[in-house]
Motif scaffolding. Structure first.
Motif: not given
Length: 458
Positions: A318-339
């Motif tokens: 259960l996720f309520n009032h959550c923020t899932i965010a991604n601005d990763y700069i140290f390697a290529p982003v290989e996957e979706a934010m939520l798997i």
């Protein structure tokens, strides 16, 4: 053979020409003085009794002629053994007759080993390092905050263990909480983990942070990465992270930041994890991974990872009032934010935001799954259906993020479509205030944080 002789002569002549370009003249002019890359070398927080990271500054000779620095030494001899120097490749505490050729420079490296100060509060240490050149003294000030800490080596904590907030903890190796045992971490506690260290919980973990005294768990490096402007507080992979394992393990964490990890928080087996107003940031894999475990997250930020910010494999979530965010700069982003791995993974997500680098979710088609998003702002373009209700599709939430300044602040800024877009009937009672203690009110904002139309600070 003749060609080889000619070639050797050409190389010899070229070498002589190059050497002749080096100016070996040395000036004794008092007006010619070295310049420094900094007047104050701030070494940040230094844990007493342990060697600090190595810091560096440069000494420049801007003149066409060489200069000889007659001496480099600490003005106060009492600091002997507390600050260690390396000047132009040589180690010591006093240096004499250091030549810097014209238009050249040298490095000075500094390491501190400071004695205990005897107080919970850090003590500012300021030490002048003098350079005598042509009869003139120049000074670089070495500064550090000496912080006494509780040193923790690899340990198993049997029974009930209380970690208070009087002194920070500097942790080397693995801290293990066995089955049937409990680790209670008090409000305001600070846990700094060395490389390779981690927290492994088979029993119970209780972290009792508050909005005015949050708990911090992060790496033990301060300042910036050498020769760069990248602050260590955004650098992932500095320690292993937290692992909950076994049928009887559980974690209850309030107002807690977990940052700079290799794996974030990993919950497996049938463990249970409850997060209230927590921030899981900067992992070199995922910030949250649950395999068969149940997770409840209210008012939480999950951000910064290349291999799925949040990975759920089975379990009820259960996720309520959550923020899932991604601005990763140290390697290529290989996957979706939520798997979402296993088909039987159950997810309910309301009044939340999922936005950033990488795809929104994997798999994106959740037909037939027990996965429901209600009143959320999602990165992808789409239309509502059985799994998505009252969604703000494809909007930019306008986070306060600046990659150039290494600022990853996922609070909302003016004009965000997430402001006032939540449904109060979907907000859980414990979500009434955010991490910063701000009330959500009758028209709540989407995501973990309440918008505030005033200058923000962390």
């Amino acid at each position: 053979m003749r060609k080889k002789i000619i070639l050797c002569l050409q190389v010899f002549v070229l070498s002589v020409m190059l050497l002749s370009c080096i100016n070996d003249d040395v000036t004794a002019d008092m007006a010619v003085q070295p310049e420094f890359s900094c007047e104050v070398l701030d070494m940040g927080t230094v844990f007493t009794g342990l060697p600090s990271p190595v810091y560096a500054f440069k000494v420049y000779n801007r003149d066409k002629d060489g200069i000889v620095i007659g001496s480099i030494a600490f003005r106060d001899e009492s600091v002997t053994g507390r600050f260690l120097l390396n000047v132009d490749g040589a180690s010591g505490e006093v240096f004499e007759n250091i030549l810097i050729r014209g238009k050249d420079s040298i490095y000075v490296f500094v390491e501190a080993v400071l004695p205990p100060v005897g107080t919970p509060e850090p003590v500012r240490v300021s030490v002048p390092l003098d350079f005598m050149t042509n009869g003139v003294r120049s000074t670089v000030l070495l500064e550090a905050s000496a912080q006494d800490v509780v040193h923790v080596e690899s340990v198993t904590l049997d029974g009930v263990t209380e970690w208070d907030a009087r002194y920070p903890y500097n942790i080397y190796g693995n801290v293990t909480v066995p089955e049937g045992s409990t680790l209670n971490i008090a409000r305001g506690a600070r846990l700094y983990f060395h490389a390779g260290a981690g927290l492994h919980v088979y029993g119970h973990l209780v972290v009792d942070g508050t909005s005015d005294a949050p708990v911090v768990m992060c790496g033990d490096r301060f300042g910036c990465v050498a020769s760069s402007a990248v602050p260590y507080d955004v650098v992932p992979g500095q320690w292993r992270g937290i692992e909950l394992s076994g049928a009887s393990s559980d974690g209850n964490m309030n107002y807690t930041t977990v940052a700079n990890t290799e794996r974030g928080i990993v919950a497996d087996g049938t463990s249970r994890l409850h997060l209230l107003n927590c921030r899981l940031r900067n992992s070199s894999s995922s910030v949250l991974s649950a395999v068969g475990a149940d997770v409840t997250a209210v008012g939480c930020e999950f951000s910064g990872a290349p291999s799925g910010v949040v990975v759920l494999d089975g379990g009820h979530h259960l996720f309520n009032h959550c923020t899932i965010a991604n601005d990763y700069i140290f390697a290529p982003v290989e996957e979706a934010m939520l798997i979402l791995k296993a088909e039987h993974t159950e997810v309910s997500c309301a009044n939340s935001i999922v936005y950033g680098l990488g795809a929104l979710m994997s798999p994106l088609d959740i037909s037939g799954r027990s996965v429901f998003f209600e009143r959320c702002l999602l990165k992808a373009n789409g239309i509502d259906d059985a799994g998505f209700s009252e969604i703000l599709w494809g909007f930019d939430p306008r986070f306060d993020v600046s990659l150039e300044e290494y600022r990853f602040d996922y609070r909302l800024t003016s004009g965000s479509p997430a402001i006032g877009a939540g449904d109060a009937s979907l907000s859980l009672p414990e979500s009434s205030v955010d991490y910063y203690g701000l009330q959500r009110g009758a028209a709540p904002d989407l995501g973990a944080y309440v918008y505030r139309d005033t200058p923000q600070s962390n």
